[in-house]
Design an enzyme around this catalytic site. Structure first.
Site, short mmCIF file in Angstrom:
data_model
loop_
_atom_site.label_atom_id
_atom_site.label_comp_id
_atom_site.label_asym_id
_atom_site.label_seq_id
_atom_site.Cartn_x
_atom_site.Cartn_y
_atom_site.Cartn_z
N HIS A 25 -5.93 8.72 11.56
CA HIS A 25 -5.49 7.32 11.62
C HIS A 25 -4.01 7.17 11.24
O HIS A 25 -3.59 6.09 10.87
CB HIS A 25 -6.38 6.44 10.72
CG HIS A 25 -7.80 6.36 11.21
ND1 HIS A 25 -8.84 5.92 10.43
CD2 HIS A 25 -8.34 6.65 12.42
CE1 HIS A 25 -9.97 5.96 11.14
NE2 HIS A 25 -9.69 6.40 12.33
N CYS B 199 9.67 1.29 15.46
CA CYS B 199 9.71 0.06 16.26
C CYS B 199 8.67 0.19 17.37
O CYS B 199 8.70 1.18 18.12
CB CYS B 199 11.10 -0.12 16.86
SG CYS B 199 11.15 -1.42 18.11
N GLY C 68 -16.54 10.60 1.07
CA GLY C 68 -15.90 9.31 0.75
C GLY C 68 -15.61 8.43 1.95
O GLY C 68 -14.63 7.71 1.94
N ARG D 255 0.83 -1.22 0.00
CA ARG D 255 0.00 0.00 0.00
C ARG D 255 0.86 1.26 0.00
O ARG D 255 0.50 2.27 -0.60
CB ARG D 255 -0.93 -0.02 1.22
CG ARG D 255 -2.04 -1.06 1.04
CD ARG D 255 -2.96 -1.10 2.22
NE ARG D 255 -3.48 0.21 2.55
CZ ARG D 255 -3.92 0.56 3.76
NH1 ARG D 255 -3.89 -0.31 4.75
NH2 ARG D 255 -4.39 1.76 3.98
N ASN E 164 -7.55 8.99 6.01
CA ASN E 164 -6.65 8.34 5.06
C ASN E 164 -5.20 8.44 5.53
O ASN E 164 -4.81 9.42 6.17
CB ASN E 164 -6.81 8.95 3.67
CG ASN E 164 -8.21 8.76 3.14
OD1 ASN E 164 -8.96 7.95 3.68
ND2 ASN E 164 -8.57 9.49 2.10
N ASN F 114 -20.85 11.12 -1.52
CA ASN F 114 -20.58 9.68 -1.55
C ASN F 114 -21.57 9.05 -2.52
O ASN F 114 -22.77 9.30 -2.40
CB ASN F 114 -20.78 9.10 -0.13
CG ASN F 114 -20.21 7.70 0.02
OD1 ASN F 114 -20.30 6.89 -0.89
ND2 ASN F 114 -19.63 7.43 1.17
C1 BJW Z 1 -16.59 7.08 -2.66
C2 BJW Z 1 -16.01 6.93 -3.90
C3 BJW Z 1 -15.78 8.11 -4.64
C4 BJW Z 1 -16.20 4.97 -3.03
N1 BJW Z 1 -16.13 9.30 -4.12
N2 BJW Z 1 -16.92 8.28 -2.15
C5 BJW Z 1 -18.32 3.48 19.11
C6 BJW Z 1 -19.25 2.51 18.73
C7 BJW Z 1 -18.83 1.25 18.29
C8 BJW Z 1 -17.49 0.91 18.22
C9 BJW Z 1 -16.58 1.86 18.58
C10 BJW Z 1 -16.99 3.11 19.02
N3 BJW Z 1 -15.88 3.84 19.31
C11 BJW Z 1 -14.80 3.08 19.03
C12 BJW Z 1 -15.19 1.86 18.61
C13 BJW Z 1 -14.31 0.72 18.20
C14 BJW Z 1 -13.72 0.88 16.82
C15 BJW Z 1 -14.82 1.00 15.78
O1 BJW Z 1 -15.13 2.05 15.27
N4 BJW Z 1 -15.40 -0.11 15.40
C16 BJW Z 1 -16.46 -0.10 14.38
C17 BJW Z 1 -16.06 -0.97 13.20
C18 BJW Z 1 -17.75 -0.49 15.00
N5 BJW Z 1 -12.81 2.02 16.76
C19 BJW Z 1 -11.55 1.90 17.15
O2 BJW Z 1 -11.08 0.85 17.57
C20 BJW Z 1 -10.70 3.14 17.07
N6 BJW Z 1 -10.03 3.30 18.32
C21 BJW Z 1 -10.64 3.75 19.40
O3 BJW Z 1 -11.76 4.22 19.37
O4 BJW Z 1 -9.90 3.63 20.57
C22 BJW Z 1 -10.59 3.70 21.80
C23 BJW Z 1 -11.59 2.54 21.88
C24 BJW Z 1 -11.20 1.27 21.53
C25 BJW Z 1 -12.12 0.21 21.60
C26 BJW Z 1 -13.42 0.45 22.02
C27 BJW Z 1 -13.80 1.74 22.37
C28 BJW Z 1 -12.86 2.79 22.31
C29 BJW Z 1 -9.60 2.98 16.03
C30 BJW Z 1 -10.13 2.91 14.64
C31 BJW Z 1 -8.94 2.70 13.69
C32 BJW Z 1 -9.39 2.42 12.26
N7 BJW Z 1 -8.27 1.99 11.52
C33 BJW Z 1 -8.40 1.76 10.08
C34 BJW Z 1 -7.03 1.30 9.55
C35 BJW Z 1 -6.05 2.46 9.47
C36 BJW Z 1 -4.75 2.05 8.88
C37 BJW Z 1 -4.87 1.60 7.45
O5 BJW Z 1 -5.18 2.40 6.54
O6 BJW Z 1 -4.66 0.41 7.22
O7 BJW Z 1 -8.79 2.97 9.44
S1 BJW Z 1 -9.72 0.63 9.67
C38 BJW Z 1 -10.21 1.48 8.22
O8 BJW Z 1 -11.54 2.04 8.35
C39 BJW Z 1 -9.25 2.69 8.11
C40 BJW Z 1 -10.16 3.76 7.62
O9 BJW Z 1 -9.61 5.02 7.89
C41 BJW Z 1 -11.44 3.47 8.38
C42 BJW Z 1 -12.66 4.07 7.75
O10 BJW Z 1 -12.89 3.58 6.48
P1 BJW Z 1 -13.41 4.54 5.32
O11 BJW Z 1 -12.38 5.54 5.01
O12 BJW Z 1 -14.74 5.04 5.67
O13 BJW Z 1 -13.45 3.52 4.09
P2 BJW Z 1 -14.61 2.50 3.64
O14 BJW Z 1 -14.02 1.54 2.70
O15 BJW Z 1 -15.33 1.96 4.82
O16 BJW Z 1 -15.66 3.42 2.88
C43 BJW Z 1 -15.32 4.04 1.64
C44 BJW Z 1 -16.49 4.91 1.23
O17 BJW Z 1 -16.12 5.61 0.06
C45 BJW Z 1 -17.76 4.11 0.89
O18 BJW Z 1 -18.86 4.69 1.59
C46 BJW Z 1 -17.93 4.32 -0.62
O19 BJW Z 1 -19.30 4.38 -1.04
C47 BJW Z 1 -17.23 5.63 -0.81
N8 BJW Z 1 -16.69 5.86 -2.16
N9 BJW Z 1 -15.77 5.62 -4.17
C48 BJW Z 1 -16.66 9.36 -2.92
N10 BJW Z 1 -15.21 8.06 -5.93
#
Ligand code: BJW
Length: 251
Positions: free
Chosen positions: A120, A128, A195, A71, A103, A221
């Site tokens: 993120h 490390c 997005g 990536r 992102n 979106n």
């Molecule tokens: C277009 C398009 C075009 C396509 N134009 N649009 C409250 C409730 C429930 C759970 C939790 C909560 N608070 C915290 C949590 C736990 C958890 C969480 O959220 N879980 C859920 C899955 C339920 N969160 C965490 O663990 C976070 N930490 C935290 O809160 O710490 C304290 C804590 C821990 C545990 C419990 C409670 C508190 C950390 C979250 C870290 C996310 N990490 C990642 C990886 C990052 C590194 C990497 O890149 O590899 O982040 S996961 C991944 O998802 C990445 C992204 O940033 C993130 C979001 O994804 P995104 O960007 O929305 O992508 P997609 O693919 O989902 O969507 C793409 C969109 O684009 C789609 O809608 C398409 O339609 C659209 N699209 N083409 C415009 N041309």
């Protein structure tokens, strides 16, 4: 045609808050996390959301390192698209623009956006996990495993396997960055969510925080996100189409 109410709100905006997600880079040919289809980006038969975790890294460091190495290379080879450029230009149209991104690809910065709040982290900063020692680009280029079958890269002092400075599930977001993003969301008068599927918290809460503090909120979106029904306007077009059109209408 963008929503008339959004245009009116943008024309009067003093502080525009923007949250972006992987869909913003989709038109740079970087795969999103959860969209179905050929760009889904399985790695070694694993789903992206299962690789982005401390457990995956602990159990299979070469698999996770090689996925991030792939990536990182893809992000470096990609070019910012019209959505990134339009966001950078929007900063010249409003008195204050806050850009918060989920992102990790660095494309907003390469399009010219300043002071980007990376919720993120970044694919481009590795360290490390035991000592915090950073890893330089030359070492990453030469020694990151290219496939899950290559040996994982240890830190220069040999105390652990290096990892990218990104936030995995269950890990806290950088507290200063999150605090600043939340404070800015509360003081914005217009908030755009672009997005992102709005499935991952606390990022997904930011546009809602802005709304509860009185901002006009909108989403760009092609598919309605998990929070679309709570926002004031939705533009169901790709960001690379909708944002340049919006910018033109604001000129
Ligand atoms: C277009 C398009 C075009 C396509 N134009 N649009 C409250 C409730 C429930 C759970 C939790 C909560 N608070 C915290 C949590 C736990 C958890 C969480 O959220 N879980 C859920 C899955 C339920 N969160 C965490 O663990 C976070 N930490 C935290 O809160 O710490 C304290 C804590 C821990 C545990 C419990 C409670 C508190 C950390 C979250 C870290 C996310 N990490 C990642 C990886 C990052 C590194 C990497 O890149 O590899 O982040 S996961 C991944 O998802 C990445 C992204 O940033 C993130 C979001 O994804 P995104 O960007 O929305 O992508 P997609 O693919 O989902 O969507 C793409 C969109 O684009 C789609 O809608 C398409 O339609 C659209 N699209 N083409 C415009 N041309």
């Amino acid at each position: 045609m963008p929503h008339a109410a959004l245009l009116e709100a943008l024309r009067d905006a003093q502080h525009l808050f923007i949250l972006t997600g992987a869909g913003t880079s989709a038109e740079s040919n970087l795969p999103t996390f959860r969209d179905p289809g050929p760009h889904r980006g399985l790695w070694d038969n694993h789903r992206p959301e299962d690789l982005a975790s401390p457990d995956a890294f602990a159990d299979h460091p070469a698999r996770v390192q090689s996925w991030y190495a792939h990536r990182r290379r893809a992000a470096l080879a990609a070019q910012p698209n019209p959505a990134h450029h339009a966001i950078a230009q929007l900063a010249e149209r409003v008195p204050t623009l806050t850009l918060v991104t989920q992102n990790v690809d660095g494309l907003h910065q390469r399009a010219g956006s300043k002071d980007v709040l990376e919720l993120h982290g970044s694919l481009h900063r590795w360290h490390c996990p035991n000592t915090g020692e950073p890893v330089d680009d030359a070492t990453l280029n030469a020694h990151l495993p290219q496939t899950p079958d290559n040996p994982p890269l240890r830190s220069p002092s040999g105390t652990g396997y290096v990892r990218p400075g990104v936030v995995w599930f269950g890990e806290g977001l950088p507290t200063d960055v999150l605090a600043e993003a939340e404070a800015k969301a509360r003081t914005a008068d217009v908030a755009l969510s672009i997005g992102t599927s709005a499935l991952v918290y606390p990022a997904a809460a930011l546009p809602l925080l802005a709304k509860h503090a009185g901002a006009f909120t909108a989403e760009i979106n092609p598919q309605p996100s998990a929070i679309a029904h709570q926002l004031d306007a939705t533009i169901t077009k790709p960001a690379g189409v909708a944002l340049p059109a919006l910018l033109d209408l604001l000129r």
